[in-house]
Design a protein around this motif. Structure first.
Motif, PDB file in Angstrom:
ATOM      1  N   GLN A  85      28.897  34.439  27.336  1.00  0.00           N
ATOM      2  CA  GLN A  85      28.998  33.366  28.388  1.00  0.00           C
ATOM      3  C   GLN A  85      30.583  33.121  29.024  1.00  0.00           C
ATOM      4  N   ALA A  86      31.405  33.268  27.870  1.00  0.00           N
ATOM      5  CA  ALA A  86      32.803  33.089  28.123  1.00  0.00           C
ATOM      6  C   ALA A  86      33.098  34.161  29.347  1.00  0.00           C
ATOM      7  N   GLY A  87      32.746  35.295  28.851  1.00  0.00           N
ATOM      8  CA  GLY A  87      33.361  36.416  29.876  1.00  0.00           C
ATOM      9  C   GLY A  87      32.609  36.343  31.187  1.00  0.00           C
ATOM     10  N   ALA A  88      31.230  36.091  31.209  1.00  0.00           N
ATOM     11  CA  ALA A  88      30.770  35.559  32.533  1.00  0.00           C
ATOM     12  C   ALA A  88      31.362  34.618  33.538  1.00  0.00           C
ATOM     13  N   ARG A  89      32.173  33.608  32.709  1.00  0.00           N
ATOM     14  CA  ARG A  89      32.821  32.633  33.575  1.00  0.00           C
ATOM     15  C   ARG A  89      33.763  32.989  33.906  1.00  0.00           C
ATOM     16  N   VAL A  90      34.554  33.941  33.153  1.00  0.00           N
ATOM     17  CA  VAL A  90      36.080  34.607  33.630  1.00  0.00           C
ATOM     18  C   VAL A  90      35.732  35.520  34.795  1.00  0.00           C
ATOM     19  N   ARG A  91      34.833  36.447  34.785  1.00  0.00           N
ATOM     20  CA  ARG A  91      34.288  37.118  35.840  1.00  0.00           C
ATOM     21  C   ARG A  91      33.979  36.639  37.063  1.00  0.00           C
ATOM     22  N   ALA A  92      33.209  35.368  36.798  1.00  0.00           N
ATOM     23  CA  ALA A  92      32.820  34.680  38.020  1.00  0.00           C
ATOM     24  C   ALA A  92      34.105  34.005  38.788  1.00  0.00           C
ATOM     25  N   LEU A  93      35.014  33.430  37.986  1.00  0.00           N
ATOM     26  CA  LEU A  93      36.448  32.693  38.559  1.00  0.00           C
ATOM     27  C   LEU A  93      37.124  34.084  39.303  1.00  0.00           C
ATOM     28  N   HIS A  94      37.238  35.062  38.433  1.00  0.00           N
ATOM     29  CA  HIS A  94      38.192  36.207  39.239  1.00  0.00           C
ATOM     30  C   HIS A  94      37.534  36.591  40.492  1.00  0.00           C
ATOM     31  N   ARG A  95      36.114  36.768  40.520  1.00  0.00           N
ATOM     32  CA  ARG A  95      35.571  37.154  41.813  1.00  0.00           C
ATOM     33  C   ARG A  95      35.814  36.225  43.189  1.00  0.00           C
ATOM     34  N   ARG A  96      36.346  35.048  42.850  1.00  0.00           N
ATOM     35  CA  ARG A  96      36.420  33.954  43.760  1.00  0.00           C
ATOM     36  C   ARG A  96      37.975  34.087  44.285  1.00  0.00           C
ATOM     37  N   LEU A  97      38.794  34.600  43.453  1.00  0.00           N
ATOM     38  CA  LEU A  97      40.167  34.581  43.817  1.00  0.00           C
ATOM     39  C   LEU A  97      40.796  35.735  44.376  1.00  0.00           C
ATOM     40  N   THR A  98      41.954  35.456  45.331  1.00  0.00           N
ATOM     41  CA  THR A  98      42.600  36.696  46.001  1.00  0.00           C
ATOM     42  C   THR A  98      44.078  36.242  46.293  1.00  0.00           C
ATOM     43  N   ALA A  99      44.793  37.433  46.463  1.00  0.00           N
ATOM     44  CA  ALA A  99      46.289  37.324  46.586  1.00  0.00           C
ATOM     45  C   ALA A  99      46.681  38.179  47.584  1.00  0.00           C
ATOM     46  N   THR A 100      47.858  37.645  48.178  1.00  0.00           N
ATOM     47  CA  THR A 100      48.282  38.226  49.421  1.00  0.00           C
ATOM     48  C   THR A 100      49.779  38.904  49.164  1.00  0.00           C
ATOM     49  N   ASP A 101      49.836  40.290  49.584  1.00  0.00           N
ATOM     50  CA  ASP A 101      51.288  40.850  49.461  1.00  0.00           C
ATOM     51  C   ASP A 101      52.092  40.549  50.531  1.00  0.00           C
ATOM     52  N   PRO A 102      53.136  39.595  50.083  1.00  0.00           N
ATOM     53  CA  PRO A 102      53.874  39.049  51.215  1.00  0.00           C
ATOM     54  C   PRO A 102      54.746  40.148  52.132  1.00  0.00           C
ATOM     55  N   ALA A 103      54.852  41.456  51.559  1.00  0.00           N
ATOM     56  CA  ALA A 103      55.509  42.682  52.294  1.00  0.00           C
ATOM     57  C   ALA A 103      54.607  43.099  53.171  1.00  0.00           C
TER      58      ALA A 103
END
Length: 304
Positions: A85-103
């Protein structure tokens, strides 16, 4: 012994190692190392206020540290269901997050396998390196067993275990391959600044100097030389760092385990209550098993 032993079980290398108090210093080393991967650290800094030198940054960073400690404790000492269950929560959180390369303007997910693998390897390498260097009795064969066991924790965060280093040689080859990608970015400088002098209420500044500064210095000193070169800050000679780590290990291990385990979140106490007193983690169990570590059973546990 009855009850669900969880992912690793009381006869695994992981079960013994993760009960050691030097894990806290190892965790800080992992943060220093993880911050040197530009895409990985950008994903952290763009999705939280962690490691900013202000009150909110302090709350988010300490919260992040405690969540990581709780996650590692749950995977190590919790039931199989709790770990999954802890792993599932982490995977679900990461799926929602993105980042942008400023360059380049590229937008990417923080759950890219390459980024998850870097975070995993930096963390597991730090745990193994700091504990062994501080005098914890882990043989070479047991170190390889530990890395093999943690293909399971890699699976829980979304990685294919087959692509995760499962012994010291594979881990060394991985770091050699990734090193050209590492750099001291502005985000890494923020993490470094926070770890050196985290925001602290005025009454606690002396305690920060007395305790935290030493923890952060030890963690930084335990980094590989290429990390020191990237950060641009010198570290004591390796022999000095080793002596310091061994002294810290002796001091922290002198605190009775039953007292240390009373600190939140008490994963070990709950595991012992579930499985019985024979489940208590202890370094001597690795010493006792070293001579008979000829293989592993299907659960990844050391043979008794």
């Amino acid at each position: 012994m009855t009850g669900d032993p969880g992912l690793f079980g009381p006869r695994s290398v992981t079960w013994q190692m993760h009960g050691d108090p030097m894990m806290w210093i190892a965790g800080v080393r992992a943060l220093y190392l993880q911050a040197l991967h530009p895409r990985a650290v950008r994903g952290v800094m763009q999705n939280s206020a962690a490691f900013q030198n202000n009150e909110r940054g302090s709350r988010d960073a300490w919260g992040r540290l405690m969540r990581t400690a709780n996650f590692v404790g749950t995977l190590t000492y919790g039931t199989t269901e709790a770990a999954e269950q802890a792993g599932a929560r982490v995977r679900a959180l990461h799926r929602r997050l993105t980042a942008t390369d400023p360059a380049t303007g590229e937008r990417y997910g923080v759950d890219e396998p390459a980024l998850l693998l870097w975070v995993h390897c930096a963390e597991i390498d730090s745990y193994l390196h700091v504990l062994r260097r501080s005098g914890y009795p882990v043989s070479d064969a047991q170190a390889d067993a530990y890395l093999h066991e943690h293909r399971e924790s890699a699976r829980l965060v979304g990685l294919d275990p087959a692509g995760v280093p499962g012994d010291r040689a594979a881990l060394a080859a991985y770091f050699a391959r990734v090193r050209p990608e590492l750099a001291l970015t502005p985000e890494a400088r923020q993490v470094d600044a926070f770890l050196r002098r985290p925001p602290t209420p005025a009454p606690l500044v002396p305690a920060r100097w007395l305790l935290w500064t030493r923890v952060a210095d030890l963690a930084y000193g335990a980094l590989p030389p290429y990390a020191h070169a990237l950060y641009g800050r010198p570290a004591p000679p390796p022999a000095t760092v080793t002596r310091q780590l061994r002294a810290a290990g002796r001091a922290l291990r002198a605190v009775p385990p039953a007292l240390r385990w009373q600190l939140p979140p008490q994963h070990i106490l709950r595991a012992v209550a579930r499985l019985g007193p024979g489940a208590r983690p202890a370094p001597y169990k690795l010493c006792r098993s070293a001579a008979i570590l000829g293989g592993q059973d299907t659960q990844g546990e050391l043979r008794a």
